[in-house]
Enzyme design. Structure first.
Site, PDB file in Angstrom:
ATOM      1  N   ASN A   6       0.863  -1.185   0.000  1.00  0.00           N
ATOM      2  CA  ASN A   6       0.000   0.000   0.000  1.00  0.00           C
ATOM      3  C   ASN A   6       0.906   1.245   0.000  1.00  0.00           C
ATOM      4  O   ASN A   6       1.704   1.431   0.923  1.00  0.00           O
ATOM      5  CB  ASN A   6      -0.892  -0.039   1.252  1.00  0.00           C
ATOM      6  CG  ASN A   6      -1.791   1.185   1.357  1.00  0.00           C
ATOM      7  OD1 ASN A   6      -1.344   2.311   1.155  1.00  0.00           O
ATOM      8  ND2 ASN A   6      -3.049   0.966   1.675  1.00  0.00           N
ATOM      9  N   HIS A   9       1.140   6.185   1.867  1.00  0.00           N
ATOM     10  CA  HIS A   9       1.965   7.093   2.661  1.00  0.00           C
ATOM     11  C   HIS A   9       3.129   7.699   1.893  1.00  0.00           C
ATOM     12  O   HIS A   9       3.773   8.624   2.379  1.00  0.00           O
ATOM     13  CB  HIS A   9       2.400   6.416   3.959  1.00  0.00           C
ATOM     14  CG  HIS A   9       1.211   6.202   4.851  1.00  0.00           C
ATOM     15  ND1 HIS A   9       0.315   7.212   5.134  1.00  0.00           N
ATOM     16  CD2 HIS A   9       0.734   5.104   5.464  1.00  0.00           C
ATOM     17  CE1 HIS A   9      -0.652   6.741   5.896  1.00  0.00           C
ATOM     18  NE2 HIS A   9      -0.429   5.467   6.104  1.00  0.00           N
ATOM     19  N   HIS A  42      -5.575   3.707  -1.581  1.00  0.00           N
ATOM     20  CA  HIS A  42      -6.918   4.058  -1.100  1.00  0.00           C
ATOM     21  C   HIS A  42      -7.192   5.486  -1.548  1.00  0.00           C
ATOM     22  O   HIS A  42      -6.536   6.421  -1.080  1.00  0.00           O
ATOM     23  CB  HIS A  42      -6.943   3.944   0.434  1.00  0.00           C
ATOM     24  CG  HIS A  42      -8.279   4.174   1.056  1.00  0.00           C
ATOM     25  ND1 HIS A  42      -8.518   3.999   2.397  1.00  0.00           N
ATOM     26  CD2 HIS A  42      -9.470   4.581   0.536  1.00  0.00           C
ATOM     27  CE1 HIS A  42      -9.789   4.278   2.671  1.00  0.00           C
ATOM     28  NE2 HIS A  42     -10.383   4.646   1.550  1.00  0.00           N
ATOM     29  N   ARG A  44      -9.339   8.277  -1.002  1.00  0.00           N
ATOM     30  CA  ARG A  44     -10.342   8.670  -0.013  1.00  0.00           C
ATOM     31  C   ARG A  44     -11.162   9.832  -0.533  1.00  0.00           C
ATOM     32  O   ARG A  44     -10.694  10.613  -1.365  1.00  0.00           O
ATOM     33  CB  ARG A  44      -9.664   9.058   1.306  1.00  0.00           C
ATOM     34  CG  ARG A  44      -8.913   7.908   1.963  1.00  0.00           C
ATOM     35  CD  ARG A  44      -8.363   8.334   3.311  1.00  0.00           C
ATOM     36  NE  ARG A  44      -9.400   8.343   4.318  1.00  0.00           N
ATOM     37  CZ  ARG A  44      -9.584   7.394   5.228  1.00  0.00           C
ATOM     38  NH1 ARG A  44      -8.769   6.364   5.294  1.00  0.00           N
ATOM     39  NH2 ARG A  44     -10.566   7.464   6.098  1.00  0.00           N
ATOM     40  N   ARG A  48      -6.888  12.873   0.952  1.00  0.00           N
ATOM     41  CA  ARG A  48      -5.823  13.324   1.858  1.00  0.00           C
ATOM     42  C   ARG A  48      -4.453  12.791   1.460  1.00  0.00           C
ATOM     43  O   ARG A  48      -3.437  13.353   1.820  1.00  0.00           O
ATOM     44  CB  ARG A  48      -6.153  12.947   3.290  1.00  0.00           C
ATOM     45  CG  ARG A  48      -6.080  11.465   3.561  1.00  0.00           C
ATOM     46  CD  ARG A  48      -6.254  11.170   5.028  1.00  0.00           C
ATOM     47  NE  ARG A  48      -7.607  11.397   5.469  1.00  0.00           N
ATOM     48  CZ  ARG A  48      -8.153  10.772   6.524  1.00  0.00           C
ATOM     49  NH1 ARG A  48      -7.416   9.930   7.234  1.00  0.00           N
ATOM     50  NH2 ARG A  48      -9.391  10.982   6.880  1.00  0.00           N
ATOM     51  N   GLU A  69      -8.585   0.441  -3.248  1.00  0.00           N
ATOM     52  CA  GLU A  69      -9.332   0.412  -1.987  1.00  0.00           C
ATOM     53  C   GLU A  69     -10.184   1.677  -1.905  1.00  0.00           C
ATOM     54  O   GLU A  69      -9.700   2.776  -2.194  1.00  0.00           O
ATOM     55  CB  GLU A  69      -8.298   0.379  -0.858  1.00  0.00           C
ATOM     56  CG  GLU A  69      -8.882   0.172   0.499  1.00  0.00           C
ATOM     57  CD  GLU A  69      -7.803   0.323   1.570  1.00  0.00           C
ATOM     58  OE1 GLU A  69      -6.658  -0.112   1.363  1.00  0.00           O
ATOM     59  OE2 GLU A  69      -8.133   0.900   2.615  1.00  0.00           O
ATOM     60  N   THR A 100      -8.380   3.438   8.281  1.00  0.00           N
ATOM     61  CA  THR A 100      -9.564   2.583   8.342  1.00  0.00           C
ATOM     62  C   THR A 100      -9.627   1.904   9.708  1.00  0.00           C
ATOM     63  O   THR A 100      -8.648   1.283  10.133  1.00  0.00           O
ATOM     64  CB  THR A 100      -9.497   1.511   7.226  1.00  0.00           C
ATOM     65  OG1 THR A 100      -9.116   2.164   6.017  1.00  0.00           O
ATOM     66  CG2 THR A 100     -10.830   0.832   7.038  1.00  0.00           C
ATOM     67  N   GLU A 151     -10.982  -9.497   2.551  1.00  0.00           N
ATOM     68  CA  GLU A 151      -9.729  -9.129   3.217  1.00  0.00           C
ATOM     69  C   GLU A 151     -10.018  -9.088   4.704  1.00  0.00           C
ATOM     70  O   GLU A 151     -10.855  -8.295   5.167  1.00  0.00           O
ATOM     71  CB  GLU A 151      -9.210  -7.767   2.731  1.00  0.00           C
ATOM     72  CG  GLU A 151      -7.908  -7.386   3.464  1.00  0.00           C
ATOM     73  CD  GLU A 151      -7.299  -6.072   2.992  1.00  0.00           C
ATOM     74  OE1 GLU A 151      -7.505  -5.679   1.820  1.00  0.00           O
ATOM     75  OE2 GLU A 151      -6.610  -5.433   3.816  1.00  0.00           O
ATOM     76  N   HIS A 190      -3.783  -4.756   7.516  1.00  0.00           N
ATOM     77  CA  HIS A 190      -3.901  -3.643   8.468  1.00  0.00           C
ATOM     78  C   HIS A 190      -3.012  -3.875   9.670  1.00  0.00           C
ATOM     79  O   HIS A 190      -3.188  -4.828  10.410  1.00  0.00           O
ATOM     80  CB  HIS A 190      -5.335  -3.366   8.930  1.00  0.00           C
ATOM     81  CG  HIS A 190      -5.537  -1.898   9.194  1.00  0.00           C
ATOM     82  ND1 HIS A 190      -5.032  -1.276  10.304  1.00  0.00           N
ATOM     83  CD2 HIS A 190      -6.114  -0.923   8.456  1.00  0.00           C
ATOM     84  CE1 HIS A 190      -5.307   0.010  10.245  1.00  0.00           C
ATOM     85  NE2 HIS A 190      -5.958   0.266   9.116  1.00  0.00           N
TER      86      HIS A 190
HETATM   87  N1  PXP Z   1      -5.934  -3.038   4.166  1.00  0.00           N
HETATM   88  C1  PXP Z   1      -6.857  -2.063   4.298  1.00  0.00           C
HETATM   89  C2  PXP Z   1      -8.262  -2.371   3.908  1.00  0.00           C
HETATM   90  C3  PXP Z   1      -6.508  -0.789   4.754  1.00  0.00           C
HETATM   91  O1  PXP Z   1      -7.437   0.168   4.900  1.00  0.00           O
HETATM   92  C4  PXP Z   1      -5.157  -0.523   5.058  1.00  0.00           C
HETATM   93  C5  PXP Z   1      -4.746   0.861   5.494  1.00  0.00           C
HETATM   94  O2  PXP Z   1      -4.885   1.754   4.448  1.00  0.00           O
HETATM   95  C6  PXP Z   1      -4.233  -1.561   4.896  1.00  0.00           C
HETATM   96  C7  PXP Z   1      -4.648  -2.815   4.470  1.00  0.00           C
HETATM   97  C8  PXP Z   1      -2.787  -1.368   5.191  1.00  0.00           C
HETATM   98  O3  PXP Z   1      -2.640  -1.078   6.539  1.00  0.00           O
HETATM   99  P1  PXP Z   1      -1.251  -0.614   7.112  1.00  0.00           P
HETATM  100  O4  PXP Z   1      -0.936   0.706   6.480  1.00  0.00           O
HETATM  101  O5  PXP Z   1      -1.481  -0.534   8.580  1.00  0.00           O
HETATM  102  O6  PXP Z   1      -0.252  -1.674   6.722  1.00  0.00           O
END
Ligand code: PXP
Length: 242
Positions: A6, A9, A42, A44, A48, A69, A100, A151, A190
């Site tokens: 992901n 960031h 994601h 949003r 952001r 996402e 999330t 997921e 997550h």
């Molecule tokens: N899966 C989902 C559905 C999420 O919302 C997120 C966070 O954006 C992640 C995975 C990844 O989470 P993390 O950034 O804590 O690894």
């Protein structure tokens, strides 16, 4: 078992200034060149981190799986239908949350997803994954909706105090087994990190795609994105998903 990175960031860091770098699409290329099977972002409602232009750029550069996402708003369904990622992961989205906060409230969303959301994404031929709590009744509702993928939310496990870890792993294991028995692909994500991933992979069966963001981007600040992703993808690939 595969790692999906992901890259939200990277956009967070880019947006801290208006210089246009680091570019999430450049990060995606490095991730894929270092063993990631795909990229998650994601988009949003408040934009952001990832912006619309990032989505179209990612669609162009990502060679593996692109996992879009999103919350199930009409606007997102329209963008996702146009982009046609390999997977659309539907998540609950609240404006005020930092990230999330949990899986979908399956009972609350059931009728709306059945009648509005899933038919639209099916028309666009976008496969759907639902981000859910490791709860057996919720998994059964996913099966009733006919989605091909879930997921499992690993956030509660990731944040658990040591005396709760076993309990959370048991919930995840049971949810994965039920989903698998119902013919649903099991993804997870997550809060996963180098610290907690190994016990998770050892205990939870049938996992296909693992989505990790924050811990990887944080580790990459010290070790370099290529090194970080290479280390995590090798680690994940070394576990069987049976
Ligand atoms: N899966 C989902 C559905 C999420 O919302 C997120 C966070 O954006 C992640 C995975 C990844 O989470 P993390 O950034 O804590 O690894």
């Amino acid at each position: 078992m595969k790692l999906l990175v992901n890259i939200d960031h990277v956009a967070t860091l880019r947006n801290a200034r208006s210089e246009g770098y680091p570019d999430p699409a450049d990060a995606a290329v490095i991730c894929e060149n270092n063993g990631a099977a795909g990229i998650v972002f994601h988009l949003r409602e408040d934009r952001r981190h990832i912006k619309d232009a990032d989505v179209y750029k990612l669609k162009k550069v990502v060679k593996g799986l692109l996992d879009f996402e999103m919350g199930a708003s009409e606007e997102m369904i329209r963008i996702c239908s146009e982009v046609k990622p390999e997977l659309c992961t539907l998540v609950p989205e609240k404006r005020e949350e930092i990230t999330t906060e949990g899986g979908l409230n399956m009972e609350a969303i059931f009728d709306d997803y059945k009648n509005r959301v899933l038919p639209k994404l099916a028309d666009a031929e976008v496969p759907v994954s639902l981000f859910v709590e490791p709860d057996i009744d919720d998994i059964k509702l996913c099966a009733k909706l006919g989605v091909p993928v879930v997921e499992l939310h690993t956030g509660t496990f990731s944040n658990a105090q040591s005396d709760r870890v076993k309990h959370e792993l048991k919930r995840l294991k049971e949810a994965a087994e039920v989903a698998h028995d119902l013919g649903i692909q099991v993804n997870a994500g997550h809060g996963l990190s180098f610290e907690n991933i190994e016990v998770f992979l050892r205990e939870v069966p049938h996992l296909e795609e693992i989505s990790i963001g924050h811990a990887l981007i944080a580790d990459a600040v010290f070790n370099g994105l290529g090194n970080t992703v290479s280390r995590m993808s090798k680690l994940i690939a070394s576990y069987k998903n049976g």
